[in-house]
Design a protein around this motif. Sequence first.
Motif, short mmCIF file in Angstrom:
data_model
loop_
_atom_site.label_atom_id
_atom_site.label_comp_id
_atom_site.label_asym_id
_atom_site.label_seq_id
_atom_site.Cartn_x
_atom_site.Cartn_y
_atom_site.Cartn_z
N GLN A 103 0.92 -1.20 0.06
CA GLN A 103 0.04 -0.07 -0.20
C GLN A 103 0.84 1.17 -0.06
OE1 GLN A 103 -2.66 -0.21 3.46
NE2 GLN A 103 -4.30 -1.62 2.30
N ASN A 104 2.12 1.17 0.65
CA ASN A 104 2.94 2.33 0.82
C ASN A 104 4.17 2.24 -0.14
OD1 ASN A 104 1.61 3.81 3.23
ND2 ASN A 104 1.70 1.74 3.83
N ASP A 105 4.02 1.42 -1.09
CA ASP A 105 5.32 1.45 -2.12
C ASP A 105 6.54 1.24 -1.42
OD1 ASP A 105 6.42 1.24 -4.74
OD2 ASP A 105 6.59 3.25 -4.97
N ILE A 106 6.61 0.25 -0.23
CA ILE A 106 7.73 0.11 0.37
C ILE A 106 8.57 -1.17 -0.07
CG2 ILE A 106 8.76 -0.38 2.80
CD1 ILE A 106 8.04 2.62 2.18
N ASP A 107 9.63 -1.37 -0.32
CA ASP A 107 10.40 -2.63 -0.48
C ASP A 107 10.58 -3.36 0.77
OD1 ASP A 107 9.94 -2.67 -3.38
OD2 ASP A 107 11.86 -1.49 -3.43
N ILE A 108 11.23 -3.08 1.67
CA ILE A 108 11.80 -3.52 2.73
C ILE A 108 11.60 -2.54 3.98
CG2 ILE A 108 13.14 -5.22 1.83
CD1 ILE A 108 15.73 -3.38 2.32
N ILE A 109 11.65 -2.97 5.17
CA ILE A 109 11.47 -2.23 6.38
C ILE A 109 12.66 -2.37 7.46
CG2 ILE A 109 10.11 -1.65 8.84
CD1 ILE A 109 7.84 -2.31 6.88
N THR A 160 20.45 -3.97 13.54
CA THR A 160 19.40 -3.62 12.57
C THR A 160 18.68 -5.17 12.45
OG1 THR A 160 20.82 -4.30 10.66
CG2 THR A 160 20.44 -1.80 11.23
N ARG A 161 17.39 -4.95 12.08
CA ARG A 161 16.67 -6.02 11.50
C ARG A 161 16.15 -5.60 10.36
NH1 ARG A 161 12.79 -8.83 15.80
NH2 ARG A 161 12.70 -10.48 14.11
N VAL A 162 15.48 -6.60 9.42
CA VAL A 162 14.98 -6.30 8.16
C VAL A 162 14.02 -7.11 7.61
CG1 VAL A 162 15.21 -5.77 5.70
CG2 VAL A 162 17.12 -4.91 7.13
N PHE A 163 12.65 -6.53 7.33
CA PHE A 163 11.75 -7.23 7.07
C PHE A 163 11.32 -7.17 5.69
CE2 PHE A 163 11.25 -6.39 11.58
CZ PHE A 163 11.21 -7.61 12.15
#
Length: 295
Positions: free
Chosen positions: A197-203, A219-222
């Motif tokens: 919905q927010n045009d995000i690849d990763i968080i 860090t952590r990446v989702f």
Amino acid sequence: MRAKMGIYRYQKVDAFTSDTSAGNPAACIFLDEEQSLSEEAMLEIARQHKGFVSEVVYCRMHGGVFLTYYSSECEVNFCGHGTIACMYSLVKNTASLSACSEIPIHTNRMGQLTVYNRIRDQDAVFISAPKPAYIASSLQAADISAPLRLSDEDISREFPLEVIDAGLRTLIVPLNSFQKLVSIYPDEPGLKEFCLQNDIDIILIFSLDPVDTNNIAHTRVFAPKFGYLEDPATGSGNSAFGYYMLKHDIWDGSLCSIEQGGNNRVFNSIKLQFQDDLLLFGGKATIRIDGVYYY
């Protein structure tokens, strides 16, 4: 009539390993000069790897090194850990490359990047990250807290939420608590919907209070958009975070290390350095499987 079966050189390589960590797995398929795979075939092979590796890297050497990346869901613009996995193995085991200090590589969607061979002195290769794009965003702590299974108070106000694209469009979220950082496990479908919905690849979520004080951050990446919840060690995400740290005066650009992972694993190690107006990310890798792939 069935098509003729192809036989391809194959490795499963874990990137960003330390002495004890498991790293982040990538499958590397090496194409001879006369071999090729269609987009449909590359996606099908990646789907066959779902749950086994995060991404599949297709490497073709013909007048240079050409890399293409696929997750089980789609072609990926750029895969940092896959590049580390593939190039560490290739440089270490190819005489014509192991003597080179810098190796240009061509990526299908991000153009030419440079690999820096530091295997002899650091047992690592470094990759020049794509130049950053700073994406305007109105996202607030309240928007991301529920998909991450956090409260608004868990998100730090000392540093801003920000979207930076250094190969993948990355939402960077600062947390107040290291313990909260390593213990949360978001709902994958809900987080995927948020990303789409927010045009995000990763968080990427981070804390400046790492376990090992020799590291600058944890860090952590989702990455649910690509068919899995968490990326245990990330080149593109930590590159975006490197640009974030430079922008907000957290880091001076000198060689540093970031630890990454949740409390279910030994933390992986990613190196960053900013030199000659380039952000470099690097690490070592470990070959787990070396053989052939039949398709």
